[in-house]
Each structure stands twice: as C-alpha cells, then as structure tokens.
Design an enzyme around this catalytic site. Structure first.
Site, PDB file in Angstrom:
ATOM      1  N   GLY A   1       0.839  -1.194   0.000  1.00 15.79           N
ATOM      2  CA  GLY A   1       0.000   0.000   0.000  1.00 15.79           C
ATOM      3  C   GLY A   1       0.877   1.247   0.000  1.00 15.79           C
ATOM      4  N   GLY A   2       0.310   2.319   0.508  1.00 21.33           N
ATOM      5  CA  GLY A   2       1.025   3.598   0.545  1.00 21.33           C
ATOM      6  C   GLY A   2       2.300   3.528   1.366  1.00 21.33           C
TER       7      GLY A   2
ATOM      8  N   GLY B   1      25.522  13.484 -28.170  1.00 17.84           N
ATOM      9  CA  GLY B   1      24.861  14.028 -26.975  1.00 17.84           C
ATOM     10  C   GLY B   1      25.442  13.427 -25.712  1.00 17.84           C
ATOM     11  N   ALA B   2      25.864  12.175 -25.822  1.00 16.24           N
ATOM     12  CA  ALA B   2      26.427  11.509 -24.644  1.00 16.24           C
ATOM     13  C   ALA B   2      27.741  12.176 -24.230  1.00 16.24           C
ATOM     14  CB  ALA B   2      26.630  10.035 -24.929  1.00 16.24           C
TER      15      ALA B   2
HETATM   16  C1  HXC Z   1      -3.833  -4.360  12.033  1.00 10.95           C
HETATM   17  C2  HXC Z   1      -2.751  -6.240  11.343  1.00 10.95           C
HETATM   18  C3  HXC Z   1      -2.503  -5.658  10.089  1.00 10.95           C
HETATM   19  C4  HXC Z   1      -2.971  -4.345   9.872  1.00 10.95           C
HETATM   20  C5  HXC Z   1      -1.643  -7.604  10.098  1.00 10.95           C
HETATM   21  N1  HXC Z   1      -2.200  -7.444  11.283  1.00 10.95           N
HETATM   22  N2  HXC Z   1      -1.816  -6.534   9.332  1.00 10.95           N
HETATM   23  N3  HXC Z   1      -3.400  -5.592  12.302  1.00 10.95           N
HETATM   24  N4  HXC Z   1      -3.632  -3.743  10.874  1.00 10.95           N
HETATM   25  N5  HXC Z   1      -2.771  -3.710   8.718  1.00 10.95           N
HETATM   26  C6  HXC Z   1      -2.224  -8.389  12.386  1.00 10.95           C
HETATM   27  C7  HXC Z   1      -3.108  -9.581  12.131  1.00 10.95           C
HETATM   28  O1  HXC Z   1      -4.438  -9.293  12.468  1.00 10.95           O
HETATM   29  C8  HXC Z   1      -2.492 -10.604  13.035  1.00 10.95           C
HETATM   30  O2  HXC Z   1      -2.912 -10.341  14.352  1.00 10.95           O
HETATM   31  C9  HXC Z   1      -1.024 -10.281  12.987  1.00 10.95           C
HETATM   32  O3  HXC Z   1      -0.932  -8.939  12.531  1.00 10.95           O
HETATM   33  C10 HXC Z   1      -0.252 -11.139  12.024  1.00 10.95           C
HETATM   34  O4  HXC Z   1      -0.926 -11.135  10.786  1.00 10.95           O
HETATM   35  P1  HXC Z   1      -1.218 -12.483   9.966  1.00 10.95           P
HETATM   36  O5  HXC Z   1      -2.214 -12.141   8.931  1.00 10.95           O
HETATM   37  O6  HXC Z   1      -1.550 -13.570  10.902  1.00 10.95           O
HETATM   38  O7  HXC Z   1       0.220 -12.765   9.339  1.00 10.95           O
HETATM   39  P2  HXC Z   1       0.587 -13.338   7.923  1.00 10.95           P
HETATM   40  O8  HXC Z   1      -0.238 -14.547   7.635  1.00 10.95           O
HETATM   41  O9  HXC Z   1       2.064 -13.495   7.928  1.00 10.95           O
HETATM   42  O10 HXC Z   1       0.158 -12.233   6.878  1.00 10.95           O
HETATM   43  C11 HXC Z   1       0.800 -10.992   6.854  1.00 10.95           C
HETATM   44  C12 HXC Z   1       0.050 -10.003   5.925  1.00 10.95           C
HETATM   45  C13 HXC Z   1      -1.436  -9.951   6.349  1.00 10.95           C
HETATM   46  C14 HXC Z   1       0.159 -10.493   4.493  1.00 10.95           C
HETATM   47  C15 HXC Z   1       0.752  -8.674   6.060  1.00 10.95           C
HETATM   48  O11 HXC Z   1      -1.517  -9.742   7.756  1.00 10.95           O
HETATM   49  C16 HXC Z   1      -2.181  -8.853   5.680  1.00 10.95           C
HETATM   50  O12 HXC Z   1      -2.583  -9.011   4.516  1.00 10.95           O
HETATM   51  N6  HXC Z   1      -2.390  -7.756   6.400  1.00 10.95           N
HETATM   52  C17 HXC Z   1      -3.153  -6.641   5.883  1.00 10.95           C
HETATM   53  C18 HXC Z   1      -2.358  -5.908   4.857  1.00 10.95           C
HETATM   54  C19 HXC Z   1      -3.064  -4.706   4.401  1.00 10.95           C
HETATM   55  O13 HXC Z   1      -3.981  -4.768   3.559  1.00 10.95           O
HETATM   56  N7  HXC Z   1      -2.723  -3.564   5.016  1.00 10.95           N
HETATM   57  C20 HXC Z   1      -3.328  -2.328   4.722  1.00 10.95           C
HETATM   58  C21 HXC Z   1      -2.612  -1.844   3.450  1.00 10.95           C
HETATM   59  S1  HXC Z   1      -3.167  -0.300   2.979  1.00 10.95           S
HETATM   60  P3  HXC Z   1      -3.135 -11.490  15.432  1.00 10.95           P
HETATM   61  O14 HXC Z   1      -3.552 -10.772  16.675  1.00 10.95           O
HETATM   62  O15 HXC Z   1      -4.179 -12.381  14.873  1.00 10.95           O
HETATM   63  O16 HXC Z   1      -1.815 -12.165  15.560  1.00 10.95           O
HETATM   64  C22 HXC Z   1      -2.082   0.679   3.726  1.00 10.95           C
HETATM   65  C23 HXC Z   1      -2.378   2.087   3.464  1.00 10.95           C
HETATM   66  C24 HXC Z   1      -1.178   2.898   3.798  1.00 10.95           C
HETATM   67  O17 HXC Z   1      -1.215   0.289   4.400  1.00 10.95           O
HETATM   68  C25 HXC Z   1      -1.412   4.237   3.216  1.00 10.95           C
HETATM   69  C26 HXC Z   1      -0.320   5.144   3.541  1.00 10.95           C
HETATM   70  C27 HXC Z   1      -0.528   6.467   2.875  1.00 10.95           C
END
Ligand code: HXC
Length: 529
Positions: free
Chosen positions: A184-185, A419-420
């Site tokens: 993401g961002g 040019g280079a």
């Molecule tokens: C809160 C999160 C989290 C998140 C993971 N966790 N991502 N909690 N916010 N974004 C937590 C899970 O709930 C879990 O908690 C623990 O972290 C481990 O995650 P798992 O899913 O069990 O691990 P894994 O299987 O290794 O997968 C990792 C992952 C997946 C691929 C990163 O967690 C995932 O897809 N997360 C979401 C990614 C995402 O879409 N993020 C938002 C992106 S948009 P528990 O308590 O169960 O252990 C963004 C916008 C930014 O970031 C913009 C900036 C301008």
C-alpha cells in the site's frame, strides 16, 4: 496482552526494589514484543525479530531504545485489549563502527508491525532527532501496513513520516531495508529514502497485492513476481540492492554507511589506506581492445584503480549499461559513474540515465566527489526508447551533472560521442578535471555513420561505392576518433597513460579538496521529472 501493560502505582509506599523490579519486568515484556509464540512464528518464516535485526546492525551494546513504553490509544475493535509496550516498532539510536545512526525496526510480532498513530509518532521522533543531530536514519520495514483498526489516524501517521522523509532528503542519508511485507502507501517511505534494500524471497513491496491485481486487471501473479526483491532490483529499479539474507542486507548497509558523511554539512570519512597512491597498473594500458567494436569490462578499470580494488556497487542488477557505486582513492570516498561497454555497448537509455542521475544527485547532496569513466556510443535509438521518453530521462542526467558542484573528475577511456559527450561530465557541464586515454574517440558520431551521411551520394556515383565509403571512414577516424581535437580545444585537460589513472584521480581529488562552486540562488530547480 493486558488492558494496561503496567500495574497502577502503589504510591508512596512502594519500595525502590519493587519499582526497579517492575521496570525490569516491563522492559522484559517490551523485549518479547508480541510474545514467544509470535517470535517463533517469525523465526519459522526465516525472519528475525526487530530487536535481533538491530543487534546485528549496531555496534555491540550501543543501542539505546527510545519510547520503549509508548503505547497506542485506540479503543476500537477490541484494541484496548491489545496493548504492548513499544506498540510494534523498536526505535532509538546506536552506532555503526563508532558513528551515530538513528534507527527504527518494525516489529511484526506486535499487531503485524502495523502502523498506528503512536507507532508513527515514535518513527517521526527518531527522524526529527536524526535531522536535528545530523546523523543517518535507517528504517527496517516489516509491517502489515496501516493499522486497520485506527483508520485515518494511521494514514495521518504515514503522511507525517513521508513529510519527514522529504524534509530529511539531502540533509541526512536515509536508508530503508524491507525485511517482510511492505504494501500500500507504506511503500512511499522506502521509495523516498536514498537507498532501499530488500531481502530476497522473504520480503515484498507493492502498491496493491495479487488479489487486487487479479480483480482489476485479471492478471495472475505471485507476491514474489509482483513485488519481490528480484523484480525490484532488476526490473523496476525501485531498490538498490537485493540481499540474499537479512545478514547480507545489514552488511550492505554497514559498507554503504562507511562511505557517507553523517550529514550534508560534513565531508565523507577519509580512511587510511596501505594501497600506494602511485600504484601503476600495466594491465590498464592493454585493456582497450584494438577492435573498437569489442567490449571490455569497465569494472576492471574500477577494480584496478580503486583502493585495494574495493567497489561497493549500487543497483548492480538494474540498467547494467551504466555502473554506479562507491569506492575510495587514497582513502577518499568517491561516487563512480561508469558506462559499461559489456552491456548494450555502454549506450545510455532511459533506465541508465535515471539510475545515474539519481546517484549523482545523492553524491552532490552529500559532498561525495564524482569520478566518471566514459565509454559511451550515444543514446539508444528506436521507438521503444523515444516512446518511453529517453529525451526526458537523458535530460535528467544532463541536469544532474550540470547542477552538481562537488569535485567532478572525468576519464574518457574510449567512445564519447554526440549528446552523450555533452552529458557525461563534460567540461561544459563544469567537469573539473577531464582526462582522456590515448584510446579515446571524442566525436560527433562513429566513423561508419558519419561517412555514410557525408559521402553516401558521392559514393553511389563512384565505381566502387563500398571502397569509397571505407576510405572516407578512415579519413574520419584519423581526424576525429582521437582525443586530440578535444585536447586542442582544452575540452580535456590532459591525455594520460592508462596505467597512471589511479595516481591522476588521487592527485585531482587532492587538488579539488577545497573546491567551492555554487548555483544561482533559487528556491529549487525544475529537473525534468
Ligand atoms: C492491524 C494487522 C494488520 C494491519 C496484520 N495485522 N496486518 N493488524 N492492521 N494492517 C495483524 C493480524 O491481524 C495478526 O494479528 C497479525 O498482525 C499477524 O498477521 P497475519 O495475517 O496472521 O500474518 P501473515 O499470515 O504473515 O500475513 C501478513 C500479511 C497480512 C500479508 C501482512 O496480515 C495482511 O494481509 N495484512 C493486511 C495488509 C493490508 O492490507 N494492510 C493495509 C494496506 S493499505 P493477530 O492478533 O491475529 O496475531 C495501507 C495504506 C497505507 O497500508 C497508506 C499510507 C498512505
């Protein structure tokens, strides 16, 4: 996890031993991040924890953690029950080979290292301290992205980090290492830093993951192919090094830091060297093949001339037709920009131009002199390049060389056409010391093309058109494909024996040590982005 990670104070009655005991326990709790099971899960994925990574990065015992007890304030979606001291990022400062660096490492074992409002505040605090105290900042990224339970607060946190990345740009060196997810961002912070490194097959970086890609473009792609280290190191050019392991990534950072000043007001650190300044390398006299169409490896010139042959290459897998990286001459760090005849004959194209331009701008920000090794037949022709904007990208390289005020030393080893010629740190773009080897060919274009344009019509009228063009080609070669016309005009300062190149570079660096140059006063220029 408990609702509050600390017990309420018993007040005046609490003995110092109890207070110290409580402090130790809380520190121990913080040290364990998300707990033993999550640490084991992290290890199972072949990844280290945030603290283990920092231990590897920093001098033993030098790490001082800041905000160990900082906790998030979110009470939505059950988050009030998921409070850990430190809140998923370990931050502070330490030293690398005795020099201060500010660091933060996201801790995947705590809420997936996701970025909360307070977690972002910790990172921003470190960045502010790094800017104020003039020391590099290194971020180790391993995060599920924005803390989903927090919503806009998390996005605000990211924005605050991005803003600081921009403010710190050109003030302190910034390095990111992606050691897990970065999606993401969130990718914009590493992209804004000076150098980003990824660990192969155990990290990824993309704006939208495979599932979103599938739903939008119907492409089936794996995480690795979409945003793995191999792809970013060789195709997108987003990263500067694909490391084989976390240890390898950390070794790369340490080596990188050794060439850099702490900030833009300092000079890069000069090291003692036992490599003789006047070491002459006979091999260099024989390096350029007699047939000018044949390739050779420009990295041989770097290895044969730099202190102890050491070269720390940046973006080694991307746009191999230009080679960039750091080396030392007589102990002095320099940035090297070299055309590579071994890849695409060393021609400049879109990617090579952007790669070199960004590196040159980094060197200029941080007072690192630039040594350019030139063997370039020109810019790559064709629709693919024109459509991709080779004019715009080539202009970036021109811009970067022209605005750079650090010492600029240029060695033309062979071709330097068209040019280079103008672009590659020529005298006209304020090259300070421009040398050519006797094998240099400094001209508007190569002999064949020139003769065909100049004499094509006459040749057709002659009895033997091929021989006619060949004779004219030889005349062109004798007249222009040498360094002497450029030397006559003072566009090269001297024609040097190749084997003396190391000595000439070191002497020039000494000469230019106190160089002062500047650009007209402006808010900022408008590089053709
Ligand atoms: C809160 C999160 C989290 C998140 C993971 N966790 N991502 N909690 N916010 N974004 C937590 C899970 O709930 C879990 O908690 C623990 O972290 C481990 O995650 P798992 O899913 O069990 O691990 P894994 O299987 O290794 O997968 C990792 C992952 C997946 C691929 C990163 O967690 C995932 O897809 N997360 C979401 C990614 C995402 O879409 N993020 C938002 C992106 S948009 P528990 O308590 O169960 O252990 C963004 C916008 C930014 O970031 C913009 C900036 C301008």
């Amino acid at each position: 996890m408990t609702k509050k990670f600390y017990r309420a104070d018993k007040g005046k009655g609490m003995k110092i031993e109890e207070r110290l005991d409580r402090l130790m326990k809380l520190r121990e709790q913080a040290r364990l991040g998300g707990g033993k099971d999550r640490i084991a899960a992290q290890h199972k994925k072949g990844r280290k924890t945030a603290r283990e990574r920092l231990e590897l990065l920093l001098d033993e015992g030098s790490f001082e953690e800041i905000d160990v007890f900082k906790a998030h304030r979110c009470n939505r979606f059950g988050m009030e029950k998921k409070i850990n001291p430190g809140d998923g990022v370990v931050s502070g400062h330490g030293t690398i080979n005795g020099r201060i660096v500010f660091v933060y490492a996201q801790d995947f074992t705590v809420n997936g290292g996701s970025l909360s409002e307070t977690n972002a505040e910790k990172i921003c605090k470190i960045m502010d301290m790094a800017i104020k105290n003039g020391a590099p900042v290194i971020g180790l990224v391993d995060s599920g992205g924005a803390r989903i339970q927090e919503g806009i607060e998390s996005l605000a946190g990211y924005s605050n980090i991005f803003f600081r990345n921009v403010m710190a740009s050109g003030v302190i060196p910034q390095i990111s290492v992606i050691m897990g997810p970065c999606a993401g961002g969130a990718v914009y912070s590493p992209a804004l830093t000076d150098f980003s490194i990824m660990v192969r097959e155990n990290s990824y970086m993309f704006l939208t993951g495979p599932k979103v890609v599938k739903s939008v473009t119907h492409e089936n792609v794996s995480e690795e192919d979409l945003g793995g280290a191999a792809m970013h190191a060789s195709k997108s050019g987003v990263i500067h090094y694909g490391a084989d392991s976390e240890e390898d990534a950390i070794m790369y950072i340490k080596a990188l830091i050794s060439f850099l000043p702490q900030n833009n007001a300092e000079s890069p650190p000069v090291l003692m060297t036992d490599d003789p300044v006047d070491r002459a390398e006979e091999q260099l006299n024989q390096l350029i093949p007699n047939n000018t169409m044949m390739a050779y490896d420009i990295k041989d010139v770097i290895h044969l001339t730099a202190d102890n042959g050491d070269f720390h290459e940046v973006q080694p897998e991307f746009a191999g037709n230009v080679v960039v990286g750091f080396a030392r001459y007589g102990g002095m760090p320099v940035g090297i920009v070299a055309n590579q005849p071994k890849v695409l004959a060393g021609v400049l194209d879109c990617n090579a131009s952007v790669k070199a331009a960004r590196f040159i701008r980094f060197c200029d920000c941080f007072n690192v002199p630039i040594v350019s090794l030139v063997d370039v037949p020109g810019f790559l022709p064709g629709t693919a390049q024109e459509y991709a904007g080779v004019i715009r990208h080539g202009a970036k390289l021109m811009y970067a060389y022209a605005e750079a005020t650090v010492p600029k030393i240029t060695i033309v080893t062979r071709k330097n056409y068209g040019g280079a010629y103008c672009v590659m740190s020529s005298k006209h773009l304020r090259g300070d010391m421009n040398y050519a080897w006797p094998t240099a060919e400094i001209a508007v274009m190569g002999a064949k093309g020139a003769s065909e344009i100049l004499y094509g019509r006459e040749a057709k009228k002659s009895n033997d058109p091929a021989k006619f063009v060949q004779d004219k080609e030889q005349e062109y070669i004798d007249t222009f494909l040498t360094p002497y016309q450029a030397a006559e005009r003072g566009y090269v300062d001297d024609i040097i024996e190749p084997k003396t190149t190391r000595l000439r570079i070191i002497k020039a660096l000494g000469l230019l040590k106190n160089k002062k140059d500047s650009n007209p006063l402006k808010k900022h220029g408008n590089i053709p982005l």
